[in-house]
Design a protein around this motif. Structure first.
Motif, PDB file in Angstrom:
ATOM      1  N   VAL A   1       0.833  -1.197   0.000  1.00 35.43           N
ATOM      2  CA  VAL A   1       0.000   0.000   0.000  1.00 35.43           C
ATOM      3  C   VAL A   1       0.870   1.250   0.000  1.00 35.43           C
ATOM      4  CG1 VAL A   1      -1.735   1.315   1.279  1.00 35.43           C
ATOM      5  CG2 VAL A   1      -1.890  -1.177   1.167  1.00 35.43           C
ATOM      6  N   LYS A   2       0.663   2.070  -1.026  1.00 34.56           N
ATOM      7  CA  LYS A   2       1.266   3.396  -1.079  1.00 34.56           C
ATOM      8  C   LYS A   2       0.158   4.422  -0.925  1.00 34.56           C
ATOM      9  CE  LYS A   2       4.910   1.937  -4.316  1.00 34.56           C
ATOM     10  NZ  LYS A   2       5.509   2.167  -5.658  1.00 34.56           N
ATOM     11  N   VAL A   3       0.427   5.476  -0.181  1.00 29.58           N
ATOM     12  CA  VAL A   3      -0.624   6.441   0.113  1.00 29.58           C
ATOM     13  C   VAL A   3      -0.238   7.842  -0.352  1.00 29.58           C
ATOM     14  CG1 VAL A   3      -1.500   5.130   2.084  1.00 29.58           C
ATOM     15  CG2 VAL A   3       0.241   6.889   2.439  1.00 29.58           C
ATOM     16  N   LEU A   4      -1.267   8.618  -0.604  1.00 29.97           N
ATOM     17  CA  LEU A   4      -1.123  10.015  -0.984  1.00 29.97           C
ATOM     18  C   LEU A   4      -1.653  10.860   0.169  1.00 29.97           C
ATOM     19  CD1 LEU A   4      -0.408  11.786  -3.531  1.00 29.97           C
ATOM     20  CD2 LEU A   4      -2.849  11.695  -4.076  1.00 29.97           C
ATOM     21  N   ILE A   5      -0.889  11.809   0.641  1.00 26.55           N
ATOM     22  CA  ILE A   5      -1.359  12.689   1.718  1.00 26.55           C
ATOM     23  C   ILE A   5      -2.235  13.774   1.118  1.00 26.55           C
ATOM     24  CG2 ILE A   5      -0.666  14.349   3.481  1.00 26.55           C
ATOM     25  CD1 ILE A   5       1.722  12.656   4.087  1.00 26.55           C
ATOM     26  N   ALA A   6      -3.447  13.900   1.640  1.00 28.74           N
ATOM     27  CA  ALA A   6      -4.425  14.835   1.090  1.00 28.74           C
ATOM     28  C   ALA A   6      -3.980  16.282   1.280  1.00 28.74           C
ATOM     29  CB  ALA A   6      -5.781  14.617   1.744  1.00 28.74           C
ATOM     30  N   GLU A   7      -4.042  17.039   0.195  1.00 34.05           N
ATOM     31  CA  GLU A   7      -3.717  18.459   0.257  1.00 34.05           C
ATOM     32  C   GLU A   7      -4.954  19.333   0.067  1.00 34.05           C
ATOM     33  OE1 GLU A   7      -0.250  19.568  -2.134  1.00 34.05           O
ATOM     34  OE2 GLU A   7       0.149  17.412  -2.373  1.00 34.05           O
TER      35      GLU A   7
ATOM     36  N   PHE B   1     -14.902   8.168  -2.045  1.00 32.68           N
ATOM     37  CA  PHE B   1     -14.659   7.398  -3.265  1.00 32.68           C
ATOM     38  C   PHE B   1     -14.008   8.228  -4.368  1.00 32.68           C
ATOM     39  CE2 PHE B   1     -18.440   4.424  -2.104  1.00 32.68           C
ATOM     40  CZ  PHE B   1     -17.634   3.763  -1.192  1.00 32.68           C
ATOM     41  N   TYR B   2     -14.481   9.458  -4.584  1.00 35.73           N
ATOM     42  CA  TYR B   2     -13.944  10.266  -5.677  1.00 35.73           C
ATOM     43  C   TYR B   2     -12.466  10.609  -5.476  1.00 35.73           C
ATOM     44  CZ  TYR B   2     -13.090  14.203  -8.788  1.00 35.73           C
ATOM     45  OH  TYR B   2     -12.540  15.050  -9.704  1.00 35.73           O
ATOM     46  N   PRO B   3     -12.085  11.215  -4.341  1.00 38.68           N
ATOM     47  CA  PRO B   3     -10.649  11.501  -4.180  1.00 38.68           C
ATOM     48  C   PRO B   3      -9.790  10.244  -4.155  1.00 38.68           C
ATOM     49  CG  PRO B   3     -11.868  12.033  -2.176  1.00 38.68           C
ATOM     50  CD  PRO B   3     -12.870  11.779  -3.235  1.00 38.68           C
ATOM     51  N   THR B   4     -10.324   9.138  -3.629  1.00 37.09           N
ATOM     52  CA  THR B   4      -9.558   7.889  -3.626  1.00 37.09           C
ATOM     53  C   THR B   4      -9.363   7.370  -5.041  1.00 37.09           C
ATOM     54  OG1 THR B   4     -10.403   7.344  -1.418  1.00 37.09           O
ATOM     55  CG2 THR B   4      -9.429   5.551  -2.685  1.00 37.09           C
ATOM     56  N   THR B   5     -10.385   7.526  -5.886  1.00 39.80           N
ATOM     57  CA  THR B   5     -10.261   7.133  -7.289  1.00 39.80           C
ATOM     58  C   THR B   5      -9.173   7.945  -7.985  1.00 39.80           C
ATOM     59  OG1 THR B   5     -12.595   6.470  -7.422  1.00 39.80           O
ATOM     60  CG2 THR B   5     -11.480   6.955  -9.502  1.00 39.80           C
ATOM     61  N   LEU B   6      -9.104   9.232  -7.686  1.00 41.12           N
ATOM     62  CA  LEU B   6      -8.050  10.066  -8.256  1.00 41.12           C
ATOM     63  C   LEU B   6      -6.674   9.587  -7.788  1.00 41.12           C
ATOM     64  CD1 LEU B   6      -9.544  13.669  -7.876  1.00 41.12           C
ATOM     65  CD2 LEU B   6      -9.583  12.183  -9.896  1.00 41.12           C
TER      66      LEU B   6
ATOM     67  N   PHE C   1      -1.604   5.278  -6.356  1.00 38.46           N
ATOM     68  CA  PHE C   1      -1.655   5.082  -4.908  1.00 38.46           C
ATOM     69  C   PHE C   1      -2.926   4.313  -4.545  1.00 38.46           C
ATOM     70  CE2 PHE C   1       0.842   8.821  -5.805  1.00 38.46           C
ATOM     71  CZ  PHE C   1       1.984   8.602  -5.045  1.00 38.46           C
ATOM     72  N   GLN C   2      -2.817   3.493  -3.506  1.00 40.97           N
ATOM     73  CA  GLN C   2      -3.957   2.663  -3.117  1.00 40.97           C
ATOM     74  C   GLN C   2      -4.914   3.390  -2.159  1.00 40.97           C
ATOM     75  OE1 GLN C   2      -0.661   1.251  -3.229  1.00 40.97           O
ATOM     76  NE2 GLN C   2      -1.357   0.728  -5.285  1.00 40.97           N
ATOM     77  N   GLN C   3      -4.393   4.310  -1.379  1.00 38.49           N
ATOM     78  CA  GLN C   3      -5.223   4.981  -0.392  1.00 38.49           C
ATOM     79  C   GLN C   3      -4.745   6.415  -0.191  1.00 38.49           C
ATOM     80  OE1 GLN C   3      -7.976   4.430   0.940  1.00 38.49           O
ATOM     81  NE2 GLN C   3      -8.353   2.235   0.780  1.00 38.49           N
ATOM     82  N   ILE C   4      -5.518   7.143   0.614  1.00 38.90           N
ATOM     83  CA  ILE C   4      -5.203   8.525   0.979  1.00 38.90           C
ATOM     84  C   ILE C   4      -5.037   8.601   2.493  1.00 38.90           C
ATOM     85  CG2 ILE C   4      -6.132  10.883   1.140  1.00 38.90           C
ATOM     86  CD1 ILE C   4      -7.626  10.357  -1.458  1.00 38.90           C
ATOM     87  N   ILE C   5      -4.045   9.343   2.945  1.00 37.37           N
ATOM     88  CA  ILE C   5      -4.025   9.746   4.351  1.00 37.37           C
ATOM     89  C   ILE C   5      -4.699  11.107   4.413  1.00 37.37           C
ATOM     90  CG2 ILE C   5      -2.625  10.449   6.324  1.00 37.37           C
ATOM     91  CD1 ILE C   5      -0.637   8.360   5.715  1.00 37.37           C
TER      92      ILE C   5
ATOM     93  N   ILE D   1       1.956   0.273   5.460  1.00 39.19           N
ATOM     94  CA  ILE D   1       2.063   1.207   4.344  1.00 39.19           C
ATOM     95  C   ILE D   1       3.541   1.325   3.987  1.00 39.19           C
ATOM     96  CG2 ILE D   1       1.784   3.641   3.689  1.00 39.19           C
ATOM     97  CD1 ILE D   1      -0.722   3.609   5.571  1.00 39.19           C
ATOM     98  N   ILE D   2       3.871   1.153   2.711  1.00 37.77           N
ATOM     99  CA  ILE D   2       5.287   1.083   2.327  1.00 37.77           C
ATOM    100  C   ILE D   2       5.860   2.430   1.872  1.00 37.77           C
ATOM    101  CG2 ILE D   2       5.051  -1.337   1.674  1.00 37.77           C
ATOM    102  CD1 ILE D   2       5.308  -0.342  -1.279  1.00 37.77           C
ATOM    103  N   GLY D   3       4.986   3.420   1.662  1.00 37.78           N
ATOM    104  CA  GLY D   3       5.488   4.714   1.247  1.00 37.78           C
ATOM    105  C   GLY D   3       4.369   5.721   1.110  1.00 37.78           C
ATOM    106  N   PHE D   4       4.749   7.017   1.073  1.00 37.72           N
ATOM    107  CA  PHE D   4       3.740   8.068   0.936  1.00 37.72           C
ATOM    108  C   PHE D   4       4.256   9.176   0.034  1.00 37.72           C
ATOM    109  CE2 PHE D   4       6.337   9.724   4.388  1.00 37.72           C
ATOM    110  CZ  PHE D   4       6.337  11.105   4.194  1.00 37.72           C
ATOM    111  N   SER D   5       3.310   9.900  -0.540  1.00 37.92           N
ATOM    112  CA  SER D   5       3.649  11.029  -1.393  1.00 37.92           C
ATOM    113  C   SER D   5       3.009  12.299  -0.849  1.00 37.92           C
ATOM    114  CB  SER D   5       3.161  10.785  -2.828  1.00 37.92           C
ATOM    115  OG  SER D   5       3.471  11.888  -3.658  1.00 37.92           O
TER     116      SER D   5
END
Length: 355
Positions: A177-183, A206-211, A217-221, A310-314
């Motif tokens: 799982v790689k995650v994107l930090i919500a901005e 669902f919408y921001p996770t789809t993006l 990325f698999q999920q959002i923080i 979680i193996i990494g984040f952006s």
């Protein structure tokens, strides 16, 4: 509702069983359901006689308020079968309390404790053959309530349906799982319904996770709605950060769900003499720790996966890979907690309850 009434749950058994058509070695989470369900309606200001009946679709008026104003809540919990064929629940009192807290926030009637608990117990006993023994096997339990009153006037429904359905489950693993930090996007806001397990909370993700998925990325923080500087939840799970040898996790609030796995892991970590700090965690702290090598682990915590590394984040288009750690705190805590749930280790906390 009186205890006398709940003890006389009407039970209509299915004429045939679907169990022989199920491949229990290759279950997809939440897609297969047992032979029966529990149902209890709220009408005329009171709860009606409960029933357990064959699992099947049901009809609703097209103007039912759940469709138009989103009065819908749910819980997620599990049951386990030990080597003696006894069935155990994990902290069901916490699920019950959280369910009714969600009901209050969504202007829905609270479900009486005997309806919730006895209905669940009777349903599990009836479909007990669906609960398989062995580490990694469990029965996922989904209690939920929807507004069934007809009419499109924007006010709370006067009628509701409380139900429990069961789905056999294997160990949940979603891969790396790689995650994107919500901005920009937020899961919840102060004064909102983030602390309730309301269906709309999940639909809004669902919408921001789809993006995020499209970006690899698999999920959002999720971050706080006001400043986007505080780390809150990972996807649909609470989230922990290990910086050096300390675990950090955000405090619960109006925005953050009071996760039962989360609070169990905190108690377990403290018992294992792992330092835990429950406080707001800043995005800037995480980025700095990743850059200087002090960030060791990030993991989500929830009913389905228990612990999801979680193996990494952006963040701001910069990606940070986490180190691969043997015998990580995440893996240690998951092993100890699942051993308690499966009755393979002593439950010194008193969390498990026999059905």
């Amino acid at each position: 509702m009186s205890t006398t009434l709940i003890n006389t749950i009407e039970i209509i058994k299915a004429g045939t069983t679907k169990i022989n058509d199920v491949d229990f070695d290759n279950l997809h989470f939440g897609e297969v359901f047992t032979d029966h369900l529990f149902e209890c309606d709220f009408k005329n200001g009171e709860w009606q006689k409960p029933i357990i009946k064959p699992y099947a679709p049901f009809l609703l008026d097209p103007s039912a308020k759940v469709f138009h104003y989103g009065q819908a809540i749910f819980e997620g919990m599990k049951a386990y079968k030990d080597d003696n064929n006894d069935i155990w629940l994990f902290r069901p009192d916490e699920n019950y309390l959280r369910f009714n807290n969600s009901a209050i926030r969504m202007a829905m009637p609270e479900v009486p404790e005997d309806v919730f608990m006895e209905g669940l117990n009777q349903l599990l006993k009836l479909d007990s053959e669906w609960i398989k023994k062995g580490k990694g096997n469990s029965m996922y339990i989904r209690p939920f309530m929807i507004a069934t009153g007809a009419g499109v006037i924007a006010n709370p429904s006067e009628e509701y349906k409380f139900m429990i359905i069961l789905s056999p489950a294997k160990s949940y693993y979603s891969g790396e799982v790689k995650v994107l930090i919500a901005e920009h996007f937020s899961r919840a806001a102060n004064g909102g319904i983030g602390a309730a397990k309301a269906a709309g909370n999940y639909a809004a993700q669902f919408y921001p996770t789809t993006l995020a998925n499209k970006a690899g990325f698999q999920q959002i923080i999720w971050t706080d709605d006001a400043t986007h500087t505080k780390l809150e939840e990972a996807g649909t799970m609470n989230v922990f950060f290990r910086i050096n040898d300390t675990l950090y996790t955000a405090p619960t609030s109006e925005r953050i769900l009071d996760g039962i796995t989360r609070k169990s892991l905190i108690d377990m970590a403290k018992r294992e003499n792992i330092e835990v700090e429950v406080r707001p965690v800043l995005v800037s702290e995480l980025v700095e720790a990743a850059k200087n090598g002090n960030l060791k682990e990030i993991f989500g915590a929830g009913t389905a996966a228990v612990v999801n590394p979680i193996i990494g984040f952006s963040y701001k288009e910069e990606y940070f890979e986490l180190p691969k750690i043997e015998n990580s705190i995440a893996s240690q805590l998951k092993e100890k907690l699942t051993n308690i749930q499966h009755k393979l280790a002593e439950d010194t906390f008193g969390w498990t309850v026999k059905v």
